[in-house]
Design a protein around this motif. Sequence first.
Motif: not given
Length: 88
Positions: A11-12, A44-45, A62-66, A78-81
Amino acid sequence: MVDTFVVPVFHHGGQFVRNPLGELEYVNGLVERFEEMDIDHVNFRDMKTLFESLGYREYAEVFWQDRNAPEFETGLNKLRGDADILTQ
């Protein structure tokens, strides 16, 4: 071993707002759905490359949704790596 597949959906360009029922909705933006990917081969790349393919060179978060979470909002993480991807 069972393969687990994920479908990146970005979503952007818009924002999440609360509707009159108090639920989060995404407005004034775009939603891009990519091909499914085997989680064992995602890093992550890869996510960064997809994001850059949309024309972005920088991002705040950046987030991921469970999808197993009881509500959309509580499922955001949060998606950090790579470590955040590998624990899914």
